[in-house]
Design an enzyme around this catalytic site. Structure first.
Site, PDB file in Angstrom:
ATOM      1  N   PRO A 199       7.502 -13.470  74.606  1.00 27.18           N
ATOM      2  CA  PRO A 199       6.202 -13.882  75.133  1.00 27.18           C
ATOM      3  C   PRO A 199       6.041 -15.389  75.100  1.00 27.18           C
ATOM      4  O   PRO A 199       6.529 -16.049  74.177  1.00 27.18           O
ATOM      5  CB  PRO A 199       5.197 -13.236  74.167  1.00 27.18           C
ATOM      6  CG  PRO A 199       5.949 -12.209  73.428  1.00 27.18           C
ATOM      7  CD  PRO A 199       7.376 -12.605  73.426  1.00 27.18           C
ATOM      8  N   GLY A 200       5.403 -15.918  76.102  1.00 25.67           N
ATOM      9  CA  GLY A 200       5.062 -17.332  76.111  1.00 25.67           C
ATOM     10  C   GLY A 200       6.165 -18.270  76.546  1.00 25.67           C
ATOM     11  O   GLY A 200       6.039 -19.478  76.453  1.00 25.67           O
ATOM     12  N   THR A 201       7.260 -17.718  77.059  1.00 26.15           N
ATOM     13  CA  THR A 201       8.364 -18.582  77.465  1.00 26.15           C
ATOM     14  C   THR A 201       8.235 -19.011  78.921  1.00 26.15           C
ATOM     15  O   THR A 201       9.094 -19.726  79.423  1.00 26.15           O
ATOM     16  CB  THR A 201       9.711 -17.879  77.267  1.00 26.15           C
ATOM     17  OG1 THR A 201       9.609 -16.550  77.772  1.00 26.15           O
ATOM     18  CG2 THR A 201      10.099 -17.840  75.810  1.00 26.15           C
ATOM     19  N   THR A 204       5.611 -15.610  83.551  1.00 30.19           N
ATOM     20  CA  THR A 204       4.561 -15.541  84.563  1.00 30.19           C
ATOM     21  C   THR A 204       4.512 -16.842  85.361  1.00 30.19           C
ATOM     22  O   THR A 204       4.404 -16.832  86.590  1.00 30.19           O
ATOM     23  CB  THR A 204       3.210 -15.281  83.881  1.00 30.19           C
ATOM     24  OG1 THR A 204       3.358 -14.181  82.995  1.00 30.19           O
ATOM     25  CG2 THR A 204       2.133 -14.979  84.885  1.00 30.19           C
ATOM     26  N   HIS A 419      25.499 -19.354  58.321  1.00 32.78           N
ATOM     27  CA  HIS A 419      25.946 -17.999  58.618  1.00 32.78           C
ATOM     28  C   HIS A 419      26.625 -17.953  59.997  1.00 32.78           C
ATOM     29  O   HIS A 419      27.753 -17.481  60.127  1.00 32.78           O
ATOM     30  CB  HIS A 419      24.739 -17.051  58.572  1.00 32.78           C
ATOM     31  CG  HIS A 419      25.034 -15.647  58.956  1.00 32.78           C
ATOM     32  ND1 HIS A 419      25.117 -14.626  58.039  1.00 32.78           N
ATOM     33  CD2 HIS A 419      25.283 -15.075  60.158  1.00 32.78           C
ATOM     34  CE1 HIS A 419      25.385 -13.508  58.660  1.00 32.78           C
ATOM     35  NE2 HIS A 419      25.494 -13.744  59.951  1.00 32.78           N
ATOM     36  N   GLU A 420      25.950 -18.491  60.991  1.00 34.03           N
ATOM     37  CA  GLU A 420      26.512 -18.442  62.341  1.00 34.03           C
ATOM     38  C   GLU A 420      27.790 -19.264  62.425  1.00 34.03           C
ATOM     39  O   GLU A 420      28.745 -18.877  63.091  1.00 34.03           O
ATOM     40  CB  GLU A 420      25.497 -18.936  63.370  1.00 34.03           C
ATOM     41  CG  GLU A 420      24.229 -18.085  63.471  1.00 34.03           C
ATOM     42  CD  GLU A 420      24.513 -16.620  63.754  1.00 34.03           C
ATOM     43  OE1 GLU A 420      25.548 -16.301  64.376  1.00 34.03           O
ATOM     44  OE2 GLU A 420      23.696 -15.777  63.337  1.00 34.03           O
ATOM     45  N   HIS A 423      30.761 -17.283  61.246  1.00 31.46           N
ATOM     46  CA  HIS A 423      31.355 -16.456  62.307  1.00 31.46           C
ATOM     47  C   HIS A 423      32.258 -17.296  63.193  1.00 31.46           C
ATOM     48  O   HIS A 423      33.403 -16.932  63.477  1.00 31.46           O
ATOM     49  CB  HIS A 423      30.249 -15.870  63.201  1.00 31.46           C
ATOM     50  CG  HIS A 423      29.433 -14.794  62.572  1.00 31.46           C
ATOM     51  ND1 HIS A 423      29.976 -13.691  61.976  1.00 31.46           N
ATOM     52  CD2 HIS A 423      28.086 -14.647  62.486  1.00 31.46           C
ATOM     53  CE1 HIS A 423      28.998 -12.915  61.538  1.00 31.46           C
ATOM     54  NE2 HIS A 423      27.844 -13.470  61.820  1.00 31.46           N
TER      55      HIS A 423
HETATM   56  P1  ADP Z   1       4.996 -15.417  79.527  1.00 26.95           P
HETATM   57  O1  ADP Z   1       4.565 -14.844  80.822  1.00 26.95           O
HETATM   58  O2  ADP Z   1       6.475 -15.582  79.419  1.00 26.95           O
HETATM   59  O3  ADP Z   1       4.436 -14.727  78.345  1.00 26.95           O
HETATM   60  P2  ADP Z   1       3.454 -17.609  80.471  1.00 26.95           P
HETATM   61  O4  ADP Z   1       4.138 -17.895  81.748  1.00 26.95           O
HETATM   62  O5  ADP Z   1       2.206 -16.832  80.565  1.00 26.95           O
HETATM   63  O6  ADP Z   1       4.431 -16.901  79.457  1.00 26.95           O
HETATM   64  O7  ADP Z   1       3.199 -18.975  79.724  1.00 26.95           O
HETATM   65  C1  ADP Z   1       1.964 -19.302  79.164  1.00 26.95           C
HETATM   66  C2  ADP Z   1       1.709 -20.781  79.265  1.00 26.95           C
HETATM   67  O8  ADP Z   1       2.609 -21.515  78.462  1.00 26.95           O
HETATM   68  C3  ADP Z   1       1.895 -21.317  80.655  1.00 26.95           C
HETATM   69  O9  ADP Z   1       0.736 -21.224  81.395  1.00 26.95           O
HETATM   70  C4  ADP Z   1       2.294 -22.753  80.408  1.00 26.95           C
HETATM   71  O10 ADP Z   1       1.175 -23.567  80.233  1.00 26.95           O
HETATM   72  C5  ADP Z   1       3.029 -22.692  79.106  1.00 26.95           C
HETATM   73  N1  ADP Z   1       4.476 -22.605  79.312  1.00 26.95           N
HETATM   74  C6  ADP Z   1       5.265 -21.585  78.956  1.00 26.95           C
HETATM   75  N2  ADP Z   1       6.551 -21.826  79.258  1.00 26.95           N
HETATM   76  C7  ADP Z   1       6.581 -23.023  79.847  1.00 26.95           C
HETATM   77  C8  ADP Z   1       7.625 -23.825  80.395  1.00 26.95           C
HETATM   78  N3  ADP Z   1       8.909 -23.408  80.390  1.00 26.95           N
HETATM   79  N4  ADP Z   1       7.301 -25.020  80.925  1.00 26.95           N
HETATM   80  C9  ADP Z   1       6.028 -25.442  80.926  1.00 26.95           C
HETATM   81  N5  ADP Z   1       5.004 -24.736  80.429  1.00 26.95           N
HETATM   82  C10 ADP Z   1       5.253 -23.543  79.881  1.00 26.95           C
HETATM   83 ZN    ZN Z   2      25.977 -12.556  61.566  1.00 26.08          ZN
HETATM   84 MG    MG Z   3       3.229 -13.334  81.044  1.00 25.38          MG
END
Ligand code: ADP
Ligand code: ZN
Ligand code: MG
Length: 603
Positions: A199-201, A204, A419-420, A423
């Protein structure tokens, strides 16, 4: 939708009102004439009245034919006035008439107020319901439409640090820009692109950026919105979504949080998942039925790919999966830069330092961090956001994430790094192991705090005994490194141990690679867990053999563990140097470790 409601209520009230008025008017105006009571008495005395009907407070009657004069009506009605008063008035020759107390307004009030109240409450509730689940009134028809966005104002520049994902998506953008060019060449694009990552990467955000870059409409829905409270609605909604998208092609359909909808079927024992299953089936049907050459690209995002129904991932469906992983230090720097554009910050910020202070954070956390810093600056009445605010914001965000158990502390990071490296160093020192591609201490999911990626250079169908042993040694290298460096071991190796034990057991029981046990095959055919044939634990070998097998497995593991320890003790310097590098960069290439090893061997 809301406007229409309002209108219908007003129309209805207006209608009722008009009917009432017109009725009254018609009755009184055309058929019957209302005359004063005095006139009635006069007509009576003149003998012009043919007949009358008397009710409690009014008299209706008919004039004789010859008494009807120009402009007068045959029928009349008059309101009664009591005898005493009428005689008195008559005596003084006053024209008078009775008046029925008008109950019209009172009636109206006693009707209209409750009606108003009723409609008011109804309207209010509808609005609330519609707010909670849009589409309640329209049975999903307008639902997808609401979410169509033509201009999202997001492009690839707004998404930082996910270069690999972007590279893969550029192709999709090109297709959407000129669908014709692709189909001319006979090329086929994947129907479905699945973005996978924590999440949050920015999954979307990436999907939106694809729409923004290719300037096509963007139909977006969340998987959970499909699962409606009315059976059959979700399926209808899916059908509708695809139908609308086809009309708007080229365009993107984006299903966020696909896992809510695409959970493997038949998992629930309660049997309450019919609705979701129907919706999922409809989605599969639509995916199979639509022709990608029309220019509709289906995208979806999930952070739990492992629970998706396998049918969704089959060729022709979501057959392209793009990993959107947690950012490493350099990538975090890039993300910070993107978000710094939105605020007024001092020019001489050490963004690199900020990035190294935020291990484990994802894009959303970093966006949050910048926001926090800006708020702090406002509170301190500063003109620009400076380093002290950012540092404090880091502390706040870290504290928040630690509470949620999403960050590992520095000590743990160090353990994971060694650890890594364990390996990697063992793998690089032994012949016949798969080359080390990448080492990372960026946590992934709950189980893995770091990983060492080894990719085979060729497909293998046979493996020699030595190769298997080396593989076991590599797996044990992680724990061995921990023991050497920290004189202690952690729980982080349990997956390694499981895999090592698995290989060793197979060597003894299946491949006949143990001298003491001999060239025999002991493993039972794998059976369905549900068709449990024979009593639990029944095996075809004796107790003594079982003990022998156990001992042999342990022997193999122990020998390989000592081997790993030996290798790592000799490479202690490589371990230290590598760990330092890994802690700083979070993700390093196998070649970098190789370089360090070669350098060490020279001296
Ligand atoms: P996900 O859908 O993967 O959970 P979102 O796309 O909803 O994450 O990201 C939430 C907010 O975090 C975005 O609106 C943006 O402001 C910020 N954000 C996340 N990833 C990035 C990124 N790679 N570059 C810039 N802003 C990001
Ligand atoms: Zn390991
Ligand atoms: Mg999302």
């Amino acid at each position: 939708m809301e406007k229409r409601h309002k209108f219908s209520i007003w129309y209805m009230l207006l209608g009722i009102w008009m009917v009432l008025i017109i009725q009254q008017y018609l009755v009184s105006l055309f058929a019957i004439e209302t005359i004063p009571y005095s006139r009635f008495l006069q007509l009576l005395s003149e003998g012009k009245i043919e007949e009358v009907a008397i009710s409690s407070n009014q008299i209706q009657g008919k004039l004789k034919d010859d008494a009807v004069t120009e402009g007068k009506k045959k029928m009349f009605k008059t309101v009664r006035v009591d005898r005493e008063t009428s005689e008195l008035l008559n005596r003084y020759q006053v024209a008078f008439k009775g008046e029925v107390e008008s109950t019209f307004v009172r009636n109206l009030m006693s009707w209209i107020i409750p009606v108003f109240l009723f409609f008011g409450i109804w309207y209010f509730m509808m609005k609330r319901m519609a707010g909670q689940q849009p589409g309640f009134m329209t049975l999903g028809k307008n639902k997808a439409k609401i979410y169509v966005e033509e201009d999202l104002g997001v492009d690839f520049d707004d998404v930082a640090g996910v270069e690999e994902a972007k590279q893969e998506l550029i192709e999709v953008v090109e297709f959407l820009k000129e669908p014709g060019r692709f189909t001319q060449l006979g090329g086929k694009l994947p129907k479905g692109v699945l973005l996978v990552g924590p999440p949050g990467t920015g999954k979307t955000l990436l999907a939106k950026a694809v729409a923004g870059e290719s300037k096509v409409p963007f139909f977006s829905m969340s998987g959970s919105e499909f699962v409606e409270m009315f059976v059959g609605l979700g399926a209808a909604r899916v059908r509708d979504l695809f139908a609308q998208a086809k009309q708007k092609a080229p365009c993107i359909i984006f299903i966020d949080e696909l896992d809510a909808l695409g959970k493997a079927r038949g998992i629930g024992i309660t049997g309450g998942h019919d609705e979701r299953e129907q919706t999922l089936n409809q989605l599969l049907v639509e995916m199979d039925g639509f022709d990608p050459t029309v220019g509709v690209v289906l995208m979806a995002a999930t952070n739990r790919p492992e629970i998706l129904d396998p049918a969704l991932l089959r060729p022709g469906r979501f057959d392209r999966q793009i990993l959107v992983d947690r950012p490493d230090k350099v990538e975090r720097e890039a993300i910070l830069k993107v978000h710094l554009k939105n605020i007024k910050a001092e020019e001489d910020l050490d963004i690199g330092k900020l990035a190294s202070m935020t291990p484990g954070m994802v894009g959303a956390d970093l966006a949050n961090l910048i926001n926090e810093a800006a708020l702090l600056a406002v509170r301190r009445k500063k003109q620009k956001v400076g380093m002290p605010e950012f540092e404090e914001a880091v502390e706040r965000v870290v504290a928040g994430l630690e509470k949620k158990n999403r960050l590992i502390n520095p000590k743990e990071r160090e353990i994971v790094a060694y650890h890594e490296l364990g390996h990697a160093v063992v793998a690089l020192s032994l012949p016949g192991t798969d080359p080390v591609q990448k080492i990372s201490i960026i946590p992934r999911g709950i189980a893995a705090l770091g990983y060492t990626m080894q990719t085979p250079t060729e497909d293998r169908f046979l493996m020699s005994r030595t190769e298997l042993l080396n593989k076991i040694a590599t797996l044990l290298g992680g724990r061995a490194a921990e023991e050497i460096v920290f004189d202690d071991i952690s729980t982080g190796a349990h997956n390694d141990l499981a895999r090592a034990t698995d290989i060793a057991t197979s060597m003894v029981k299946e491949y006949g690679m143990s001298v003491k046990v001999g060239q025999v095959y002991f493993a039972r055919e794998k059976q369905s867990r549900f068709l449990n044939l024979g009593p639990e634990g029944a095996t075809e070998y004796s107790e003594a053999t079982a003990e022998l097998i156990d001992n042999e497995v342990r022997e193999i593991i122990n020998t390989q563990y000592s081997k790993a320890l030996d290798i790592l003790r000799k490479c202690r310097e490589v371990l230290n140097k590598g760990a330092k590098l890994l802690l700083a960069k979070e993700k390093i290439e196998g070649n970098e470790i190789k370089a360090i090893m070669q350098e060490m061997q020279k001296t």
